[in-house]
Write a protein that holds these residues in place. Sequence first.
Motif, PDB file in Angstrom:
ATOM      1  N   THR A 152       1.192  -1.420  -0.127  1.00 21.98           N
ATOM      2  CA  THR A 152       0.284  -0.152  -0.292  1.00 21.98           C
ATOM      3  C   THR A 152       1.277   1.217   0.006  1.00 21.98           C
ATOM      4  N   GLY A 154       0.821   5.273   0.151  1.00 24.23           N
ATOM      5  CA  GLY A 154       0.262   6.791   0.702  1.00 24.23           C
ATOM      6  C   GLY A 154      -0.046   7.281  -0.455  1.00 24.23           C
ATOM      7  N   ASP A 155      -1.168   7.977   0.023  1.00 24.02           N
ATOM      8  CA  ASP A 155      -1.470   9.031  -1.727  1.00 24.02           C
ATOM      9  C   ASP A 155      -0.418  10.117  -1.388  1.00 24.02           C
ATOM     10  N   GLU A 156       0.152  10.465  -0.399  1.00 21.90           N
ATOM     11  CA  GLU A 156       1.092  11.033  -0.889  1.00 21.90           C
ATOM     12  C   GLU A 156       2.515  11.133  -1.148  1.00 21.90           C
TER      13      GLU A 156
END
Length: 211
Positions: A152, A154-156
Amino acid sequence: MNVHSHDHGDGHHTHDLSEGEVRARALESLLREKGVLQGPIIDEIIDMYTNDIGPMNGAKAVAKAWVDPEYKQRLLANATEAVRELGFSGMEGENLRAVENTDKQHHVIVCTLCSCYPWPVLGLPPRWYKDTPYRSRVVREPRKVLAEFGTTIGDEVDVKVLDSNVEVRYFVLPKRPAGSEGLSEDELAKLVTRDSMVGVTVLAPVSKAAA
């Protein structure tokens, strides 16, 4: 289609194979016919070079880059020459390019046309890397494909897919795992996995007990 649920049989059409793969399959068939190859021995050899011996070369380069900033600069500037310093070179490694995963950017490698792969540092490509589901989907939905590998992002973090081809073959310099600060270069190399150098996984933190 889930990458890992895909049928990994040998149902490749001949026109999907490189000249080297076609020649290798013809030689394998001949050797089996003559009785030189018995049982699963060739599969065992291929598995060894795919998962163990081959990726060890890349792991050594990664570990050295983690502990030697000057070597890291050379690796990112000219991976072909940098890995040659460690004695690794040869077919499929004439134009290697290393890309670094950071807190801001995560790279993942694919070959959308066939199965171009950096053999000198990663050994033979795993079957899923050559199969159509991975080759087509990771470009369109990289985060979803990574999640199927248990990764996974992160969106950042920006996810960048790099397409290896006959002119350049990429491999990833993964982020050094947290907790590994006290490990030697040889110990660090043992932490590096093939999949982390393809970019489909990240390296887990090192527990205090293991460090």
